[in-house]
Each structure stands twice: as C-alpha cells, then as structure tokens.
Design an enzyme around this catalytic site. Structure first.
Site, short mmCIF file in Angstrom:
data_model
loop_
_atom_site.label_atom_id
_atom_site.label_comp_id
_atom_site.label_asym_id
_atom_site.label_seq_id
_atom_site.Cartn_x
_atom_site.Cartn_y
_atom_site.Cartn_z
CD GLU A 141 -2.19 1.25 3.02
OE1 GLU A 141 -1.55 0.66 3.92
OE2 GLU A 141 -3.29 1.79 3.20
CG ASN A 196 -4.76 3.90 0.64
OD1 ASN A 196 -4.05 3.36 -0.22
ND2 ASN A 196 -4.53 3.79 1.93
CE LYS A 232 -7.16 1.21 3.98
NZ LYS A 232 -5.87 1.68 4.62
CD GLU A 252 -5.36 4.70 5.86
OE1 GLU A 252 -5.05 3.83 6.70
OE2 GLU A 252 -5.71 4.43 4.72
CB CYS A 257 -4.00 -1.49 4.63
SG CYS A 257 -3.08 -1.49 6.16
CG ASN A 290 2.05 1.51 4.67
OD1 ASN A 290 3.17 1.99 4.73
ND2 ASN A 290 1.47 1.26 3.51
N1 ING Z 1 -3.30 0.49 8.72
C1 ING Z 1 -3.72 -0.29 9.84
C2 ING Z 1 -4.35 -1.63 9.43
O1 ING Z 1 -5.56 -1.79 9.36
C3 ING Z 1 -5.00 -0.38 11.94
C4 ING Z 1 -4.61 0.48 10.75
C5 ING Z 1 -4.03 -1.11 12.65
C6 ING Z 1 -6.31 -0.45 12.28
C7 ING Z 1 -4.43 -1.92 13.73
C8 ING Z 1 -6.72 -1.25 13.37
C9 ING Z 1 -5.78 -1.99 14.07
O2 ING Z 1 -3.58 -2.53 9.23
C10 ING Z 1 -3.93 0.81 7.54
N2 ING Z 1 -3.20 1.57 6.68
O3 ING Z 1 -5.06 0.47 7.30
#
Ligand code: ING
Length: 306
Positions: free
Chosen positions: A47, A110, A127, A146, A172, A197
């Site tokens: 991503e 995204n 996304k 985001e 993601c 990411n």
């Molecule tokens: N990053 C993270 C993901 O979903 C996240 C954000 C991390 C949300 C952990 C909830 C828990 O992997 C992106 N860019 O979506």
C-alpha cells in the site's frame, strides 16, 4: 487440472519522508527483477508503495498534502516500472495515493492498480475501509489520518479475469473485514492481493499491540479459507519516520495455511507457485453455494453495529 501462477509479495522496508520517488522506483525495480529471476509472473507491492505513509503525520497546507499523491498512473516517474515489467513479461499490483480531478473536483483515494504482463492497467481498486481519525491528536506518538487524507473507495470490490484466474485487490484495513473478502469470494476470486502499512502500536487500544502480527495473519488466513482463495499480502515494514510497522508479508493458500512468510523488516521478496485450481476443493468441498442461506443474512447489509 493444475493452473499454476507464480506470485511474489515484494515487501518494502521503510521509505524515508525525504526519499525521492525515483529512488523508491529503483527499489521496486530491484524487487521486480528478483521476482523475474525466480520465475515470478505477478508481483504485489505494498500500500502507498511510492512514499512514506504520510497518514502518520499532520499536514496543514493543501499543496504540501497534495505533493504526496500521484495525479497520473503511470507518470514519468513510474513509467520505468511499467516498461521494465512489460519487458520482463511480469504483472504487478502497485499501491499509491491517488489524486483524481473528477467533475471539476479534486478527489483523493488510497488506491491500487493491477497491471498485466504487457504493462497495461487491467483495473483499479480504491480502499473502502478507512481506519483512524480525521482530527489532529498531538498527544498520540503518531497520527492515522486516512479519514482526513482519503475518501472511501467508490469502485466497489471488482474481480478481474487475469493471470489465468480470477484476481481481486484489497488494501490494508480492508483485510480485517470479512465482508470485503466475501464480496470478492462471491465473484469467484482465486487470488486476493493486499498491500499494507500496519503500525505495531495502536495508540487508542495499546492492548492490541502484542497481537499485531497475529491479528494480521488471522485475518489473511480466515479470508483465504472462508472464500477458498489464495491471499497474498505485502508489507511496508520497519521503523518508518518513527513508526514501527509490522512485516509478516505472507502467501496464504486456499486451505488457510501460510505457505510463505517474510523474515525481515526490509525489502524482501517471498514467492510461491500458486495452483489456482486448489481453490476448488474449498469453494466446492467446504463452502458450496448450495449450503448458503442468504435469505437469512439480511442483517449483514441491512444496518451497522452502531
Ligand atoms: N493500517 C492499519 C491496518 O488496518 C489499523 C490500521 C491497525 C487499524 C491496527 C486497526 C488496528 O492494518 C492501515 N493503513 O489500514
């Protein structure tokens, strides 16, 4: 009968905030060439693979913010990747921040593109599930903006006939939502390509930090098994602008088994000869459509949990 396609996940280590796009494209080209040398036919990049993940910091000025997006794909700076891929006859999936002017208005997504072995774009995905927040939270060690920098996707969950099978993309956070895989699964998807990411630390819910890799793999394995599809996931990993991001790039079989997994937090290629015909055992043997009861699943689309 077997329908093999050799797919690689090209994990990237951190991209520095001041790292030029040509330098990043050089890293992508090296991974593309390694994939080709190892028999790869399709390479998944992460991503937002062209820049540091700028969602992790607050940007006030719109012009400064817009510099992080791509207003054309390919552009002169990404064209070398398309050209080399076509020369090597290898397809790829590239995640990037998209700035589109539609009906006279700037729209920011995204996004990811699926590119064929002839270097032409087969399709684009935007996304759908945007995590994080739109407000500035200076008390947090980093931001996840985001919801401020992107709009939710408006292209649905497409699946394309490509690479000898049915191919779809998620990005993601999408990979955590079972509905995202189901939308692709109901269209017969056989390979889902997912760049990500993912910070290890979740400021609002730090108790999930210790399970970051587990939840990542759990989501991939469940999505693969419950939809009888290959799932290929490529991380932007390592400590990027002070944010520790997980690696664990992986290739997951329709059985739900992790077939390959990265072992570093840098630029690293994992690759596997994926027999798309293996999907049939799970799609028909375990989750045959005749056993579904959609007439009873109305709640899933009728309302939100709130
Ligand atoms: N990053 C993270 C993901 O979903 C996240 C954000 C991390 C949300 C952990 C909830 C828990 O992997 C992106 N860019 O979506």
């Amino acid at each position: 009968m077997p329908r093999p396609v050799t797919i690689a996940a090209a994990q990237m280590g951190p991209i520095r905030r001041d790292e030029s796009r040509p330098h990043v494209v050089g890293r992508l080209l090296a991974l593309l060439r390694e994939a080709h040398a190892r028999g790869g036919e399709l390479v998944l990049f992460p991503e937002c693979a062209l820049t540091a993940f700028f969602g992790h910091w607050w940007i006030d000025d719109e012009a400064e913010r817009d510099a992080w997006y791509e207003s054309e794909m390919p552009s002169p700076v990404t064209q070398p990747l398309f050209d080399e891929a076509a020369r090597l006859r290898i397809g790829f999936c590239l995640g990037y921040a998209e700035l589109a002017v539609e009906a006279g208005a700037k729209r920011r997504f995204n996004s990811s593109v699926l590119v064929g072995r002839d270097g032409t774009i087969i399709g684009k995905y935007r996304k759908m599930h945007l995590p994080g927040h739109a407000d500035h939270r200076p008390e947090n060690p980093f931001q996840n903006l985001e919801k401020r920098y992107f709009q939710p996707g408006d292209l649905g969950f497409p699946v394309w006939d490509a690479f000898g099978g049915r191919v779809g993309m998620l990005i993601c956070n999408d990979r955590r939502w079972p509905e995202a895989y189901r939308m692709l699964g109901l269209q017969g998807v056989e390979a889902v390509l997912i760049g990500y990411n993912t910070p290890r630390h979740y400021p609002e819910y730090p108790d999930t930090d210790r399970l970051a890799d587990f939840h990542h793999l759990l989501s991939l394995q469940a999505g693969a098994y419950q939809n009888g599809t290959w799932v290929i996931a490529a991380a932007k990993a390592g400590i990027e602008e002070g944010v520790e991001q997980i690696g664990s790039s992986a290739i997951v079989a329709p059985s739900g088994e992790v077939i390959a997994r990265s072992s570093t937090l840098g630029d690293e290629l994992i690759i596997h000869r994926c027999d798309l015909d293996l999907c049939r055992t799970i799609k028909q043997g375990v989750f045959h459509p005749r056993n579904r009861r959609p007439e009873h699943y109305g709640l899933i689309t009728a309302r939100n949990d709130e």
